[in-house]
Design a protein around this motif. Structure first.
Motif, mmCIF file in Angstrom:
data_model
loop_
_atom_site.group_PDB
_atom_site.id
_atom_site.type_symbol
_atom_site.label_atom_id
_atom_site.label_comp_id
_atom_site.label_asym_id
_atom_site.label_seq_id
_atom_site.Cartn_x
_atom_site.Cartn_y
_atom_site.Cartn_z
ATOM 1 N N GLU A 119 0.832 -1.206 0.000
ATOM 2 C CA GLU A 119 0.000 0.000 0.000
ATOM 3 C C GLU A 119 0.864 1.253 0.000
ATOM 4 O OE1 GLU A 119 -4.063 -0.859 2.321
ATOM 5 O OE2 GLU A 119 -2.280 -1.280 3.550
ATOM 6 N N ILE A 120 2.004 1.178 0.692
ATOM 7 C CA ILE A 120 2.919 2.321 0.721
ATOM 8 C C ILE A 120 3.644 2.461 -0.607
ATOM 9 C CG2 ILE A 120 4.967 3.278 1.839
ATOM 10 C CD1 ILE A 120 4.102 1.861 4.405
ATOM 11 N N VAL A 121 4.147 1.357 -1.130
ATOM 12 C CA VAL A 121 4.913 1.388 -2.379
ATOM 13 C C VAL A 121 4.032 1.820 -3.549
ATOM 14 C CG1 VAL A 121 6.234 -0.019 -4.015
ATOM 15 C CG2 VAL A 121 6.545 -0.344 -1.550
ATOM 16 N N SER A 122 2.767 1.401 -3.548
ATOM 17 C CA SER A 122 1.854 1.774 -4.635
ATOM 18 C C SER A 122 1.265 3.164 -4.447
ATOM 19 C CB SER A 122 0.715 0.754 -4.726
ATOM 20 O OG SER A 122 -0.100 0.822 -3.562
ATOM 21 N N SER A 123 1.643 3.834 -3.353
ATOM 22 C CA SER A 123 1.149 5.180 -3.014
ATOM 23 C C SER A 123 -0.348 5.204 -2.751
ATOM 24 C CB SER A 123 1.504 6.193 -4.116
ATOM 25 O OG SER A 123 2.899 6.274 -4.293
ATOM 26 N N LEU A 124 -0.926 4.044 -2.509
ATOM 27 C CA LEU A 124 -2.330 3.995 -2.109
ATOM 28 C C LEU A 124 -2.507 4.661 -0.751
ATOM 29 C CD1 LEU A 124 -5.199 2.888 -2.717
ATOM 30 C CD2 LEU A 124 -4.534 0.818 -1.484
ATOM 31 N N VAL A 125 -1.477 4.536 0.095
ATOM 32 C CA VAL A 125 -1.459 5.170 1.404
ATOM 33 C C VAL A 125 -0.233 6.058 1.481
ATOM 34 C CG1 VAL A 125 -1.217 4.758 3.880
ATOM 35 C CG2 VAL A 125 -2.683 3.260 2.518
#
Length: 608
Positions: A119-125
């Motif tokens: 989620e962090i790497v995909s910039s979702l969060v």
């Protein structure tokens, strides 16, 4: 910072058909925390690194208590990567920001909570970091004193959170690292995914640029060729040329098995300057290269001399809000003869995440969970029958609930209603270590594959990440300083052994003494002063050869991918405050109140 390059030596050794990969500077066999950090150090030093992993995606389900040094190490890797390659050579997150390992691991500008690395790497969060801060450090001493239940509660102030990465705070002494407090908590699989994604993105960007020699190559679902003399080929000078094969994982009759994927070719990785085997508690690759471990002995000062350092535990993953807490408890249990034993319990959570409650409870040496011996089933019941096994499992579960309820301060009936995603699983911790970490002229063994101590404060994770991996950094620094590979790898192997011995030294007290790791001498003395039990007092133990268990096994990490879920609810409320009385003292008090209430015609409860 890259330093001189060695010519590839892919032609050394026997000829073999298959795909040919230019020999890397560094080869990681096993992609756990130790080897992925070692790969990052190698790439940051300008070297080419190849990683081989048999299990594919990280699946280790445990939660780790992480020392501050890891954060500072990630910050140093970020800085070295920028110095070596510039911004154009740094991976990016999905929204275009530079992928900074330290910042995604922890930042004062973001919060901790229920978040996955992807989620962090995909910039979702974008408002959360990966780890949780430890906000509560609690130690409960529930050992009996003078034949009576007694309770001492020690609360430590949590360590201050670092404002930014600081390379000067990375400690070289693993004794100091392990005997100091933990700062962060994280799911092991998520930290491993964070490191994996960074390495994957380096590989992707280099392959997209068409580089013939990408900085990183990853071979997932691969292993060193198992056929005799086909995986590790001798180059004639003691160095090993390494070939790998792609494998497919099968669940065969309840056990995972791996077979070569039909139609795939052997991949020849050539002759790395340095390879590190770090594949978990047991490594068949290290064993093939002649490596052996031996049991570690501990003298409990009970007149028996040194005995095998062993302890048996039940582990379970419960959906209860332990929160940013590391709570430890030691308590007294008694066998039928009245002999007192000390057992430990551990509760680990994650900041703002109600789904994380890792609970471990120690099993006393005298307990067997034999349904016949404990009078639950009649004599003569077939030990191989479903009835016997089901009753055995129920006895394990009931013991776990009893012990877990006392460390969580939750009623047993309430705890039994909470969802349990894993366990309780019985396993044995047996300390083991090798004599020499060097496997070949160009190879060493590291991480748990070399040695393992007590796990209660995530000693293995921190020893591997902070210690062993950083020794690989020192190896490349030595090489850049002109030191010959023979001397550099000897220094590396010796440092790995010292780190593992430090872990064993720090964790020795966990087998028989009450003093917890990383509490410090003042706190330990405070406990002794409060309960009157000497710091040097030892618990009663049973020689491991006399133990009787139905399953004396190391924890099988394959189990994380074959979970058995006990349905229930999510306990999202805060844990009750710690009661000032020992559980047995509370029981006695309640019994006295009940008697008084009966004598007073029912007014006792009101008076209280």
């Amino acid at each position: 910072m890259g330093g001189p390059r060695r010519a590839d030596d892919a032609s050394s050794g026997a000829d073999a058909p298959g795909q040919q990969i230019p020999s890397p500077d560094f080869l990681a066999l096993g992609l756990g925390a130790t080897n992925m950090m070692a790969m990052l150090w190698s790439v940051a030093m300008g070297r080419r690194a190849v990683g081989v992993e048999m299990r594919g995606e990280p699946a280790l389900g445990v939660h780790w208590n992480i020392r501050e040094d890891v954060y500072h190490q990630l910050g140093l890797i970020d800085r070295m990567m920028l110095d070596t390659y510039g911004e154009a050579g740094i991976p990016r997150l999905a929204d275009g920001r530079l992928f900074r390992l330290a910042e995604t691991f922890y930042s004062p500008k973001t919060s901790g909570g229920n978040v996955a690395a992807d989620e962090i790497v995909s910039s979702l969060v974008t408002d959360l970091h990966l780890v949780g801060a430890i906000e509560h450090l609690e130690f409960i001493d529930d050992r009996w004193v003078d034949g009576k239940p007694n309770r001492v509660i020690i609360r430590n102030d949590p360590p201050a959170l670092p404002p930014e990465p600081d390379a000067s705070k990375i400690r070289d002494d693993i004794n100091a690292v392990l005997d100091g407090p933990s700062t962060f908590q994280t799911a092991a699989s998520e930290l491993l995914r964070l490191l994996r994604r960074y390495l994957e993105k380096i590989e992707e960007m280099d392959l997209a640029r068409g580089l013939a020699r990408p900085r990183v190559r990853l071979f997932l679902n691969h292993r060193v060729v198992e056929a005799e003399d086909d995986g590790f080929l001798d180059c004639g000078d003691g160095r090993k040329r390494i070939r790998i094969e792609q494998v497919r994982e099968l669940d065969f009759r309840g056990r995972f098995a791996r077979r070569r994927v039909p139609g795939t070719e052997i991949i020849d990785l050539g002759v790395p300057e340095l390879f590190v085997v770090a594949e978990g508690f047991y490594s068949s690759d290290a064993e093939r290269l002649g490596f052996e471990q031996h049991d570690v002995l501990v003298d409990h000062d009970d007149g028996r001399g040194p005995v095998v350092a062993q302890a048996d535990y039940l582990a379970a993953f419960v959906e209860v809000l332990v929160d940013g807490r590391l709570r430890r408890r030691i308590s007294s249990v008694f066998d039928d003869d009245g002999t007192e034993y000390w057992v430990r319990q551990l509760a680990v959570g994650h900041e703002n995440d109600p789904e994380v409650g890792w609970i471990l409870v120690q099993v006393p040496d005298f307990r067997t969970f034999d349904p016949v011996e404990e009078g639950v089933l009649p004599a003569g019941t077939d030990p191989n029958s479903p009835e016997y096994f089901a009753t055995y499992q129920q006895l394990l579960y009931e013991y776990f609930i009893d012990q877990a309820a006392e460390i969580l301060e939750l009623p047993k009936a309430e705890l039994a209603k909470i969802r349990m995603d894993y366990g309780p699983k019985l396993f044995s911790l047996v300390e083991r270590i090798g004599d020499d970490a060097r496997l070949a002229v160009n190879g060493v063994v590291a991480g748990d594959s070399f040695g393992n101590g007590h796990f209660l404060t995530s000693g293995g994770a921190n020893t591997g990440m902070v210690g062993h991996s950083a020794r690989v950094l020192r190896y490349w620094q030595d090489r850049d300083a002109g030191i010959h590979p023979e001397q550099a790898i000897r220094t590396l192997a010796d440092a790995i052994k010292r780190d593992s011995e430090a872990w064993l030294n720090v964790s020795a007290v966990e087998f028989s003494q009450a003093s917890p790791i990383n509490f410090g001498a003042e706190r330990i003395q405070e406990i002794a002063d409060a309960n009157g039990i000497s710091v040097d007092a030892r618990a009663a133990t049973v020689d491991s050869s006399r133990r009787v268990r139905h399953s004396l096994l190391t924890l099988d990490y394959s189990d994380w991918r074959r979970l058995f879920v006990r349905g229930g609810r999510l306990h999202a409320d805060q844990l009750p405050p710690l009661h000032p009385l020992h559980p047995a003292a509370r029981d006695a008090e309640d019994a006295a109140d009940t008697d008084a209430n009966a004598e007073m015609g029912g007014t006792g409860a009101l008076a209280r």
